[in-house]
Design an enzyme around this catalytic site. Structure first.
Site, PDB file in Angstrom:
ATOM      1  N   GLN A  83      37.848  -3.890  36.995  1.00 15.35           N
ATOM      2  CA  GLN A  83      39.082  -4.257  36.300  1.00 15.35           C
ATOM      3  C   GLN A  83      39.896  -5.245  37.157  1.00 15.35           C
ATOM      4  O   GLN A  83      39.313  -6.082  37.808  1.00 15.35           O
ATOM      5  CB  GLN A  83      39.887  -3.018  35.919  1.00 15.35           C
ATOM      6  CG  GLN A  83      39.319  -2.219  34.759  1.00 15.35           C
ATOM      7  CD  GLN A  83      38.246  -1.242  35.156  1.00 15.35           C
ATOM      8  OE1 GLN A  83      38.347  -0.553  36.156  1.00 15.35           O
ATOM      9  NE2 GLN A  83      37.194  -1.171  34.377  1.00 15.35           N
TER      10      GLN A  83
ATOM     11  N   LYS B   7      34.308 -11.532  38.270  1.00 13.90           N
ATOM     12  CA  LYS B   7      33.988 -10.928  39.567  1.00 13.90           C
ATOM     13  C   LYS B   7      32.489 -10.732  39.745  1.00 13.90           C
ATOM     14  O   LYS B   7      31.965 -10.852  40.846  1.00 13.90           O
ATOM     15  CB  LYS B   7      34.693  -9.575  39.702  1.00 13.90           C
ATOM     16  CG  LYS B   7      36.209  -9.645  39.695  1.00 13.90           C
ATOM     17  CD  LYS B   7      36.840  -8.276  39.905  1.00 13.90           C
ATOM     18  CE  LYS B   7      36.549  -7.307  38.782  1.00 13.90           C
ATOM     19  NZ  LYS B   7      37.058  -7.736  37.467  1.00 13.90           N
TER      20      LYS B   7
ATOM     21  N   GLY C  98      32.310  -4.227  32.964  1.00 12.94           N
ATOM     22  CA  GLY C  98      31.103  -4.967  32.607  1.00 12.94           C
ATOM     23  C   GLY C  98      31.045  -6.295  33.325  1.00 12.94           C
ATOM     24  O   GLY C  98      32.035  -7.031  33.357  1.00 12.94           O
ATOM     25  N   HIS C  99      29.922  -6.578  33.964  1.00 13.17           N
ATOM     26  CA  HIS C  99      29.717  -7.853  34.645  1.00 13.17           C
ATOM     27  C   HIS C  99      28.526  -8.556  34.014  1.00 13.17           C
ATOM     28  O   HIS C  99      27.489  -7.936  33.779  1.00 13.17           O
ATOM     29  CB  HIS C  99      29.426  -7.650  36.131  1.00 13.17           C
ATOM     30  CG  HIS C  99      30.555  -7.058  36.903  1.00 13.17           C
ATOM     31  ND1 HIS C  99      31.874  -7.341  36.642  1.00 13.17           N
ATOM     32  CD2 HIS C  99      30.560  -6.197  37.955  1.00 13.17           C
ATOM     33  CE1 HIS C  99      32.644  -6.688  37.502  1.00 13.17           C
ATOM     34  NE2 HIS C  99      31.870  -5.977  38.293  1.00 13.17           N
TER      35      HIS C  99
ATOM     36  N   ASP D 142      37.973  -8.927  33.844  1.00  8.66           N
ATOM     37  CA  ASP D 142      37.161  -9.954  33.161  1.00  8.66           C
ATOM     38  C   ASP D 142      37.328 -11.338  33.791  1.00  8.66           C
ATOM     39  O   ASP D 142      37.147 -12.355  33.120  1.00  8.66           O
ATOM     40  CB  ASP D 142      37.514 -10.030  31.665  1.00  8.66           C
ATOM     41  CG  ASP D 142      37.457  -8.685  30.977  1.00  8.66           C
ATOM     42  OD1 ASP D 142      36.428  -8.004  31.140  1.00  8.66           O
ATOM     43  OD2 ASP D 142      38.432  -8.310  30.298  1.00  8.66           O
TER      44      ASP D 142
ATOM     45  N   VAL E 196      32.109  -7.427  27.672  1.00 12.23           N
ATOM     46  CA  VAL E 196      30.707  -7.107  27.972  1.00 12.23           C
ATOM     47  C   VAL E 196      30.398  -5.681  27.542  1.00 12.23           C
ATOM     48  O   VAL E 196      29.314  -5.390  27.036  1.00 12.23           O
ATOM     49  CB  VAL E 196      30.432  -7.287  29.486  1.00 12.23           C
ATOM     50  CG1 VAL E 196      29.001  -6.877  29.821  1.00 12.23           C
ATOM     51  CG2 VAL E 196      30.688  -8.724  29.907  1.00 12.23           C
ATOM     52  N   THR E 197      31.358  -4.781  27.721  1.00 12.40           N
ATOM     53  CA  THR E 197      31.139  -3.373  27.404  1.00 12.40           C
ATOM     54  C   THR E 197      31.339  -3.079  25.925  1.00 12.40           C
ATOM     55  O   THR E 197      30.564  -2.351  25.305  1.00 12.40           O
ATOM     56  CB  THR E 197      32.086  -2.493  28.248  1.00 12.40           C
ATOM     57  OG1 THR E 197      31.827  -2.746  29.637  1.00 12.40           O
ATOM     58  CG2 THR E 197      31.869  -1.015  27.957  1.00 12.40           C
TER      59      THR E 197
ATOM     60  N   ARG F 225      38.626 -10.932  23.424  1.00 16.43           N
ATOM     61  CA  ARG F 225      39.732 -10.811  24.367  1.00 16.43           C
ATOM     62  C   ARG F 225      40.942 -11.610  23.896  1.00 16.43           C
ATOM     63  O   ARG F 225      40.799 -12.678  23.295  1.00 16.43           O
ATOM     64  CB  ARG F 225      39.294 -11.301  25.754  1.00 16.43           C
ATOM     65  CG  ARG F 225      38.192 -10.456  26.361  1.00 16.43           C
ATOM     66  CD  ARG F 225      37.676 -11.025  27.668  1.00 16.43           C
ATOM     67  NE  ARG F 225      36.544 -10.222  28.155  1.00 16.43           N
ATOM     68  CZ  ARG F 225      35.469 -10.732  28.744  1.00 16.43           C
ATOM     69  NH1 ARG F 225      35.363 -12.032  28.925  1.00 16.43           N
ATOM     70  NH2 ARG F 225      34.499  -9.927  29.140  1.00 16.43           N
TER      71      ARG F 225
END
Length: 412
Positions: free
Chosen positions: A198, A15, A39-40, A12, A277-278, A283
Protein backbone atom coordinates in the site's frame (compact mmCIF):
# COMPACT_ATOMS: atom_id res chain seq x y z
CA UNK A 1 23.09 -2.48 3.44
CA UNK A 2 19.36 -2.34 4.21
CA UNK A 3 17.14 -0.40 1.80
CA UNK A 4 13.41 0.21 2.34
CA UNK A 5 10.92 0.76 -0.48
CA UNK A 6 7.54 2.23 0.45
CA UNK A 7 4.64 3.83 -1.37
CA UNK A 8 4.50 7.61 -1.00
CA UNK A 9 0.86 7.96 -2.12
CA UNK A 10 -2.28 5.77 -1.80
CA UNK A 11 -0.57 2.61 -3.04
CA UNK A 12 -0.35 1.34 -6.64
CA UNK A 13 2.69 3.56 -7.27
CA UNK A 14 4.68 0.89 -9.10
CA UNK A 15 6.61 -0.47 -6.10
CA UNK A 16 6.58 -3.97 -7.56
CA UNK A 17 8.56 -2.94 -10.62
CA UNK A 18 11.01 -0.93 -8.53
CA UNK A 19 11.58 -3.75 -6.02
CA UNK A 20 12.06 -6.16 -8.91
CA UNK A 21 14.60 -3.79 -10.49
CA UNK A 22 16.53 -3.16 -7.26
CA UNK A 23 16.46 -6.83 -6.28
CA UNK A 24 19.15 -7.51 -8.86
CA UNK A 25 21.69 -6.12 -6.37
CA UNK A 26 20.08 -7.59 -3.24
CA UNK A 27 20.49 -11.02 -1.72
CA UNK A 28 17.32 -10.99 0.40
CA UNK A 29 13.95 -9.31 -0.14
CA UNK A 30 11.65 -8.97 2.89
CA UNK A 31 8.02 -7.94 2.54
CA UNK A 32 7.18 -6.32 5.86
CA UNK A 33 3.42 -5.60 5.82
CA UNK A 34 0.03 -6.25 4.25
CA UNK A 35 -1.43 -9.38 2.75
CA UNK A 36 -3.11 -10.60 -0.41
CA UNK A 37 -4.91 -7.25 -0.71
CA UNK A 38 -1.74 -5.87 -2.29
CA UNK A 39 -0.89 -6.48 -5.92
CA UNK A 40 2.31 -5.96 -7.90
CA UNK A 41 2.60 -6.34 -11.67
CA UNK A 42 6.08 -7.17 -13.00
CA UNK A 43 6.81 -6.97 -16.73
CA UNK A 44 9.91 -8.68 -18.14
CA UNK A 45 9.98 -8.57 -21.92
CA UNK A 46 6.78 -10.24 -23.11
CA UNK A 47 6.11 -11.85 -19.73
CA UNK A 48 3.85 -10.33 -17.07
CA UNK A 49 3.53 -11.55 -13.49
CA UNK A 50 0.89 -10.51 -10.94
CA UNK A 51 2.10 -11.06 -7.37
CA UNK A 52 0.11 -10.48 -4.18
CA UNK A 53 2.01 -12.04 -1.28
CA UNK A 54 5.42 -13.15 -2.47
CA UNK A 55 8.04 -10.37 -2.75
CA UNK A 56 8.85 -9.25 -6.28
CA UNK A 57 12.47 -10.41 -6.07
CA UNK A 58 11.38 -14.05 -6.45
CA UNK A 59 11.73 -13.69 -10.23
CA UNK A 60 15.53 -13.71 -9.85
CA UNK A 61 16.67 -17.35 -9.45
CA UNK A 62 19.33 -16.64 -6.81
CA UNK A 63 17.36 -14.45 -4.38
CA UNK A 64 15.82 -15.37 -1.03
CA UNK A 65 12.44 -13.82 -0.18
CA UNK A 66 10.69 -13.53 3.17
CA UNK A 67 7.11 -12.82 4.18
CA UNK A 68 7.73 -10.72 7.26
CA UNK A 69 6.33 -10.50 10.78
CA UNK A 70 4.00 -7.63 9.90
CA UNK A 71 2.22 -9.59 7.19
CA UNK A 72 -1.10 -11.43 7.35
CA UNK A 73 -1.02 -14.55 5.20
CA UNK A 74 -3.83 -16.42 3.48
CA UNK A 75 -2.44 -19.95 2.94
CA UNK A 76 -4.72 -20.58 -0.05
CA UNK A 77 -3.51 -17.41 -1.79
CA UNK A 78 0.11 -18.12 -0.89
CA UNK A 79 0.27 -21.64 -2.24
CA UNK A 80 -1.78 -20.72 -5.30
CA UNK A 81 0.80 -18.04 -6.05
CA UNK A 82 3.67 -20.47 -5.58
CA UNK A 83 1.92 -22.93 -7.93
CA UNK A 84 1.45 -20.18 -10.53
CA UNK A 85 5.16 -19.33 -10.40
CA UNK A 86 6.10 -23.02 -10.68
CA UNK A 87 3.83 -23.44 -13.70
CA UNK A 88 5.60 -20.52 -15.36
CA UNK A 89 9.06 -21.93 -14.78
CA UNK A 90 10.02 -20.01 -11.60
CA UNK A 91 11.56 -22.42 -9.08
CA UNK A 92 10.75 -21.23 -5.54
CA UNK A 93 12.13 -24.31 -3.77
CA UNK A 94 14.11 -23.31 -0.68
CA UNK A 95 13.80 -19.62 -1.50
CA UNK A 96 10.51 -18.56 0.12
CA UNK A 97 10.44 -18.13 3.91
CA UNK A 98 7.79 -16.93 6.37
CA UNK A 99 8.39 -15.18 9.67
CA UNK A 100 6.98 -17.34 12.45
CA UNK A 101 5.46 -14.14 13.90
CA UNK A 102 3.26 -13.47 10.84
CA UNK A 103 -0.49 -13.94 11.30
CA UNK A 104 -2.78 -16.30 9.39
CA UNK A 105 -5.95 -15.26 7.52
CA UNK A 106 -8.80 -17.70 8.15
CA UNK A 107 -11.74 -18.17 5.73
CA UNK A 108 -14.28 -16.84 8.22
CA UNK A 109 -12.30 -13.59 8.47
CA UNK A 110 -12.91 -13.03 4.76
CA UNK A 111 -16.66 -13.38 5.18
CA UNK A 112 -16.67 -11.10 8.23
CA UNK A 113 -14.64 -8.53 6.29
CA UNK A 114 -17.18 -8.35 3.47
CA UNK A 115 -20.17 -8.24 5.80
CA UNK A 116 -18.66 -5.57 8.04
CA UNK A 117 -17.80 -3.21 5.19
CA UNK A 118 -21.24 -3.63 3.62
CA UNK A 119 -22.85 -2.82 6.98
CA UNK A 120 -20.97 0.47 7.38
CA UNK A 121 -22.94 3.65 6.71
CA UNK A 122 -19.94 4.80 4.68
CA UNK A 123 -18.08 1.72 3.38
CA UNK A 124 -14.30 1.94 3.29
CA UNK A 125 -14.11 -0.09 0.09
CA UNK A 126 -11.87 -2.93 1.30
CA UNK A 127 -10.69 -5.66 -1.06
CA UNK A 128 -12.71 -8.20 0.97
CA UNK A 129 -9.67 -10.43 1.56
CA UNK A 130 -10.02 -10.58 5.34
CA UNK A 131 -6.96 -8.41 5.91
CA UNK A 132 -8.54 -5.89 8.27
CA UNK A 133 -10.23 -8.61 10.32
CA UNK A 134 -6.95 -10.49 10.70
CA UNK A 135 -5.19 -7.36 11.93
CA UNK A 136 -8.14 -6.71 14.26
CA UNK A 137 -7.87 -10.23 15.69
CA UNK A 138 -4.13 -9.64 16.09
CA UNK A 139 -4.76 -6.44 18.08
CA UNK A 140 -7.39 -8.19 20.19
CA UNK A 141 -4.79 -10.93 20.90
CA UNK A 142 -7.06 -13.56 19.43
CA UNK A 143 -5.13 -14.17 16.20
CA UNK A 144 -3.23 -17.22 15.00
CA UNK A 145 0.46 -16.80 14.13
CA UNK A 146 2.56 -19.17 12.10
CA UNK A 147 4.39 -20.11 15.32
CA UNK A 148 1.08 -21.05 16.95
CA UNK A 149 0.40 -23.74 14.37
CA UNK A 150 2.85 -25.99 16.27
CA UNK A 151 1.41 -25.20 19.74
CA UNK A 152 -1.06 -27.99 20.48
CA UNK A 153 -2.80 -26.23 23.35
CA UNK A 154 -3.49 -23.16 21.20
CA UNK A 155 -4.64 -25.18 18.22
CA UNK A 156 -7.04 -27.15 20.43
CA UNK A 157 -8.84 -23.87 21.16
CA UNK A 158 -9.78 -23.44 17.50
CA UNK A 159 -13.22 -24.03 16.08
CA UNK A 160 -13.35 -27.34 14.16
CA UNK A 161 -13.82 -25.49 10.85
CA UNK A 162 -10.65 -23.43 11.44
CA UNK A 163 -8.69 -26.56 12.34
CA UNK A 164 -9.96 -28.42 9.28
CA UNK A 165 -8.86 -25.51 7.10
CA UNK A 166 -5.38 -25.15 8.60
CA UNK A 167 -4.38 -28.80 9.06
CA UNK A 168 -3.42 -29.55 5.42
CA UNK A 169 -1.21 -26.44 5.26
CA UNK A 170 0.73 -26.96 8.50
CA UNK A 171 3.58 -29.18 7.15
CA UNK A 172 4.29 -26.79 4.27
CA UNK A 173 4.12 -23.70 6.47
CA UNK A 174 6.40 -25.33 9.04
CA UNK A 175 9.01 -26.05 6.35
CA UNK A 176 9.03 -22.35 5.37
CA UNK A 177 8.87 -20.90 8.90
CA UNK A 178 11.88 -18.98 10.27
CA UNK A 179 12.89 -16.77 13.19
CA UNK A 180 13.35 -13.66 11.03
CA UNK A 181 15.43 -11.71 13.58
CA UNK A 182 17.94 -14.57 13.80
CA UNK A 183 17.78 -15.20 10.04
CA UNK A 184 18.86 -11.61 9.30
CA UNK A 185 21.36 -11.47 12.15
CA UNK A 186 23.27 -14.36 10.58
CA UNK A 187 23.21 -12.51 7.24
CA UNK A 188 24.04 -9.04 8.52
CA UNK A 189 26.46 -8.34 5.68
CA UNK A 190 23.85 -9.08 3.00
CA UNK A 191 22.15 -6.49 0.83
CA UNK A 192 18.55 -6.60 2.09
CA UNK A 193 15.58 -4.95 0.41
CA UNK A 194 12.53 -4.30 2.59
CA UNK A 195 9.34 -4.10 0.53
CA UNK A 196 6.26 -2.27 1.79
CA UNK A 197 2.64 -2.65 0.75
CA UNK A 198 0.00 0.00 0.00
CA UNK A 199 1.27 3.54 0.70
CA UNK A 200 1.80 6.20 3.34
CA UNK A 201 -1.65 7.71 2.88
CA UNK A 202 -3.18 4.29 3.62
CA UNK A 203 -1.11 3.78 6.77
CA UNK A 204 -3.23 3.14 9.85
CA UNK A 205 -1.66 6.05 11.77
CA UNK A 206 -0.37 8.42 9.09
CA UNK A 207 -3.08 7.96 6.46
CA UNK A 208 -6.60 9.24 5.84
CA UNK A 209 -8.18 7.33 8.73
CA UNK A 210 -10.60 5.52 8.69
CA UNK A 211 -10.16 5.15 4.90
CA UNK A 212 -6.88 3.29 5.34
CA UNK A 213 -5.46 -0.21 5.41
CA UNK A 214 -5.10 -1.98 8.75
CA UNK A 215 -1.36 -2.53 8.52
CA UNK A 216 1.73 -0.37 8.78
CA UNK A 217 2.53 1.06 5.36
CA UNK A 218 5.10 3.65 6.48
CA UNK A 219 8.88 3.22 6.69
CA UNK A 220 8.78 2.54 10.44
CA UNK A 221 6.95 -0.68 9.58
CA UNK A 222 10.11 -2.03 7.94
CA UNK A 223 11.81 -2.20 11.32
CA UNK A 224 8.84 -3.82 13.05
CA UNK A 225 7.71 -6.17 10.30
CA UNK A 226 11.29 -6.87 9.21
CA UNK A 227 12.46 -7.71 12.76
CA UNK A 228 15.36 -5.26 12.71
CA UNK A 229 16.07 -2.14 14.75
CA UNK A 230 15.34 1.23 13.11
CA UNK A 231 19.03 2.19 13.12
CA UNK A 232 19.67 -0.79 10.86
CA UNK A 233 17.74 0.88 8.05
CA UNK A 234 20.29 2.58 5.81
CA UNK A 235 18.08 4.16 3.15
CA UNK A 236 14.39 4.85 2.60
CA UNK A 237 12.98 5.18 -0.92
CA UNK A 238 9.51 6.57 -1.56
CA UNK A 239 7.81 5.55 -4.80
CA UNK A 240 5.25 7.87 -6.38
CA UNK A 241 3.50 8.28 -9.71
CA UNK A 242 3.70 11.40 -11.86
CA UNK A 243 0.00 11.79 -11.07
CA UNK A 244 -2.18 10.48 -8.22
CA UNK A 245 -4.58 7.54 -7.95
CA UNK A 246 -6.69 6.00 -5.24
CA UNK A 247 -8.76 2.81 -4.96
CA UNK A 248 -11.83 2.67 -2.75
CA UNK A 249 -13.51 5.40 -0.77
CA UNK A 250 -11.98 8.29 1.13
CA UNK A 251 -10.79 11.85 0.48
CA UNK A 252 -8.80 12.65 -2.64
CA UNK A 253 -8.24 16.44 -2.90
CA UNK A 254 -6.55 16.44 -6.32
CA UNK A 255 -9.02 14.04 -7.99
CA UNK A 256 -10.10 15.03 -11.51
CA UNK A 257 -13.48 16.75 -11.43
CA UNK A 258 -16.41 14.69 -12.68
CA UNK A 259 -17.74 16.05 -15.95
CA UNK A 260 -15.22 18.73 -16.85
CA UNK A 261 -12.18 16.43 -16.54
CA UNK A 262 -13.72 13.09 -17.50
CA UNK A 263 -11.73 12.90 -20.73
CA UNK A 264 -8.43 13.54 -18.94
CA UNK A 265 -9.35 10.91 -16.33
CA UNK A 266 -10.11 8.33 -19.03
CA UNK A 267 -6.83 9.09 -20.79
CA UNK A 268 -4.76 8.66 -17.62
CA UNK A 269 -6.63 5.52 -16.56
CA UNK A 270 -6.29 3.78 -19.92
CA UNK A 271 -2.73 4.91 -20.70
CA UNK A 272 -1.51 4.14 -17.19
CA UNK A 273 -3.50 0.87 -16.93
CA UNK A 274 -5.07 2.14 -13.74
CA UNK A 275 -7.04 -0.90 -12.71
CA UNK A 276 -6.47 -2.80 -9.48
CA UNK A 277 -4.22 -5.87 -9.77
CA UNK A 278 -6.12 -7.57 -6.95
CA UNK A 279 -9.70 -6.42 -7.62
CA UNK A 280 -9.72 -5.16 -11.21
CA UNK A 281 -11.49 -2.03 -9.99
CA UNK A 282 -10.81 1.17 -11.95
CA UNK A 283 -8.68 3.52 -9.90
CA UNK A 284 -9.70 7.07 -9.18
CA UNK A 285 -7.27 9.45 -10.88
CA UNK A 286 -6.10 12.99 -10.25
CA UNK A 287 -3.28 15.50 -10.43
CA UNK A 288 -0.04 14.84 -8.60
CA UNK A 289 -0.68 16.00 -5.02
CA UNK A 290 2.57 17.62 -3.91
CA UNK A 291 1.18 18.59 -0.51
CA UNK A 292 0.55 14.93 0.26
CA UNK A 293 3.87 13.86 -1.27
CA UNK A 294 5.81 16.33 0.86
CA UNK A 295 3.94 15.02 3.92
CA UNK A 296 5.01 11.47 2.99
CA UNK A 297 8.64 12.58 2.71
CA UNK A 298 8.52 14.23 6.13
CA UNK A 299 6.77 11.43 8.01
CA UNK A 300 8.91 8.64 6.56
CA UNK A 301 12.33 10.33 6.50
CA UNK A 302 12.45 9.53 2.79
CA UNK A 303 16.03 9.83 1.54
CA UNK A 304 15.14 9.80 -2.14
CA UNK A 305 12.10 9.48 -4.34
CA UNK A 306 11.38 7.13 -7.21
CA UNK A 307 9.06 8.54 -9.88
CA UNK A 308 7.00 6.18 -12.04
CA UNK A 309 4.55 6.53 -14.96
CA UNK A 310 6.12 9.77 -16.17
CA UNK A 311 5.74 8.49 -19.74
CA UNK A 312 1.93 8.61 -19.36
CA UNK A 313 2.21 12.39 -19.83
CA UNK A 314 4.23 12.13 -23.06
CA UNK A 315 1.57 13.51 -25.44
CA UNK A 316 -0.05 16.17 -23.27
CA UNK A 317 0.35 19.86 -24.07
CA UNK A 318 0.19 20.88 -20.42
CA UNK A 319 0.63 19.13 -17.08
CA UNK A 320 -0.67 20.33 -13.75
CA UNK A 321 0.17 19.52 -10.14
CA UNK A 322 -1.49 20.39 -6.85
CA UNK A 323 0.70 22.71 -4.74
CA UNK A 324 -1.82 23.68 -2.01
CA UNK A 325 -5.46 23.23 -0.99
CA UNK A 326 -8.23 25.78 -0.88
CA UNK A 327 -10.45 24.90 2.09
CA UNK A 328 -13.25 27.42 2.41
CA UNK A 329 -11.56 30.82 2.28
CA UNK A 330 -8.15 29.50 3.42
CA UNK A 331 -5.11 28.32 1.45
CA UNK A 332 -3.65 25.30 3.21
CA UNK A 333 -0.14 24.07 2.41
CA UNK A 334 0.03 21.14 4.83
CA UNK A 335 -1.77 17.78 4.81
CA UNK A 336 -4.68 17.83 7.32
CA UNK A 337 -5.66 14.94 9.57
CA UNK A 338 -9.31 16.01 9.32
CA UNK A 339 -11.31 14.00 6.80
CA UNK A 340 -13.91 16.75 6.79
CA UNK A 341 -11.25 19.29 5.76
CA UNK A 342 -9.82 16.98 3.09
CA UNK A 343 -13.29 16.34 1.68
CA UNK A 344 -13.80 20.11 1.27
CA UNK A 345 -10.32 20.75 -0.10
CA UNK A 346 -9.98 21.98 -3.68
CA UNK A 347 -6.60 21.72 -5.40
CA UNK A 348 -4.55 24.84 -6.08
CA UNK A 349 -2.87 23.91 -9.36
CA UNK A 350 0.38 24.92 -11.03
CA UNK A 351 0.83 24.34 -14.75
CA UNK A 352 3.86 22.93 -16.54
CA UNK A 353 4.62 22.71 -20.25
CA UNK A 354 4.31 19.26 -21.80
CA UNK A 355 7.29 17.76 -23.62
CA UNK A 356 5.41 16.11 -26.52
CA UNK A 357 8.07 13.41 -26.92
CA UNK A 358 8.32 9.76 -25.96
CA UNK A 359 10.51 9.18 -22.89
CA UNK A 360 10.66 5.40 -23.24
CA UNK A 361 13.71 5.47 -25.51
CA UNK A 362 15.83 7.54 -23.12
CA UNK A 363 18.83 5.77 -21.61
CA UNK A 364 19.97 8.61 -19.33
CA UNK A 365 18.31 11.51 -17.54
CA UNK A 366 20.25 13.95 -19.73
CA UNK A 367 18.30 12.66 -22.75
CA UNK A 368 14.99 13.84 -21.27
CA UNK A 369 13.32 16.88 -22.86
CA UNK A 370 13.87 20.10 -20.92
CA UNK A 371 10.17 20.32 -19.98
CA UNK A 372 10.28 16.87 -18.36
CA UNK A 373 13.37 17.87 -16.38
CA UNK A 374 11.64 21.05 -15.22
CA UNK A 375 8.68 19.06 -13.91
CA UNK A 376 10.96 16.64 -12.05
CA UNK A 377 13.16 19.34 -10.59
CA UNK A 378 10.19 21.40 -9.38
CA UNK A 379 8.96 18.35 -7.44
CA UNK A 380 12.41 17.92 -5.89
CA UNK A 381 12.48 21.52 -4.71
CA UNK A 382 8.91 21.42 -3.40
CA UNK A 383 9.47 18.22 -1.40
CA UNK A 384 13.10 19.01 -0.55
CA UNK A 385 13.90 15.44 -1.57
CA UNK A 386 15.87 14.23 -4.60
CA UNK A 387 14.31 12.05 -7.29
CA UNK A 388 17.04 9.49 -7.91
CA UNK A 389 15.12 7.01 -10.09
CA UNK A 390 12.62 7.67 -12.90
CA UNK A 391 10.57 4.91 -14.53
CA UNK A 392 9.40 5.56 -18.09
CA UNK A 393 7.72 2.23 -18.86
CA UNK A 394 6.74 -1.14 -17.44
CA UNK A 395 9.82 -3.10 -18.43
CA UNK A 396 12.89 -3.39 -16.21
CA UNK A 397 15.06 -1.70 -18.82
CA UNK A 398 12.80 1.38 -18.92
CA UNK A 399 14.30 2.70 -15.70
CA UNK A 400 16.58 5.73 -15.42
CA UNK A 401 18.99 5.73 -12.47
CA UNK A 402 20.25 9.21 -11.55
CA UNK A 403 21.90 7.98 -8.35
CA UNK A 404 22.20 4.38 -7.21
CA UNK A 405 19.75 3.53 -4.42
CA UNK A 406 22.41 1.19 -3.04
CA UNK A 407 24.48 4.11 -1.71
CA UNK A 408 24.07 5.37 1.84
CA UNK A 409 22.70 8.86 2.35
CA UNK A 410 24.93 11.48 3.94
CA UNK A 411 25.07 11.19 7.70
CA UNK A 412 24.03 7.51 7.80
Amino acid sequence: MNVVVIGAQWGDEGKGKIVDYLAKEAQIIVRFSGGANAGHTIVIGDEQYALHLIPSGILYPDKLVVLGAGMVIDPVALFSEIAMLHDRGIDTTGRVFISDRAHIVLPRYIQIDKERDQARKKPIGTTGRGIGITYSMKSDRDGIRVADLFWKEKMNELDPADWDFLEPFIPRLEAMSIDLASFLMHRKNAQVLFEGAQGTLLDLDLGTYPYVSSGTSCSAGAAIGGCVGPRRLDKILGVFKAYSTRVGNGPFPSEFSAGSEDELCRFIRETGREYGVTTGRPRRCGYLDLVALRYACLTNSIDSLVMTHLDVYDILDEIKACIAYRIGDRIVETFPASIEALNRAKPVLRGFSGWKNSLSGALTYEEFPVAAMEYIEFIERFCETPIDVVSVGYDRKETIIRKSPWTKSAGK
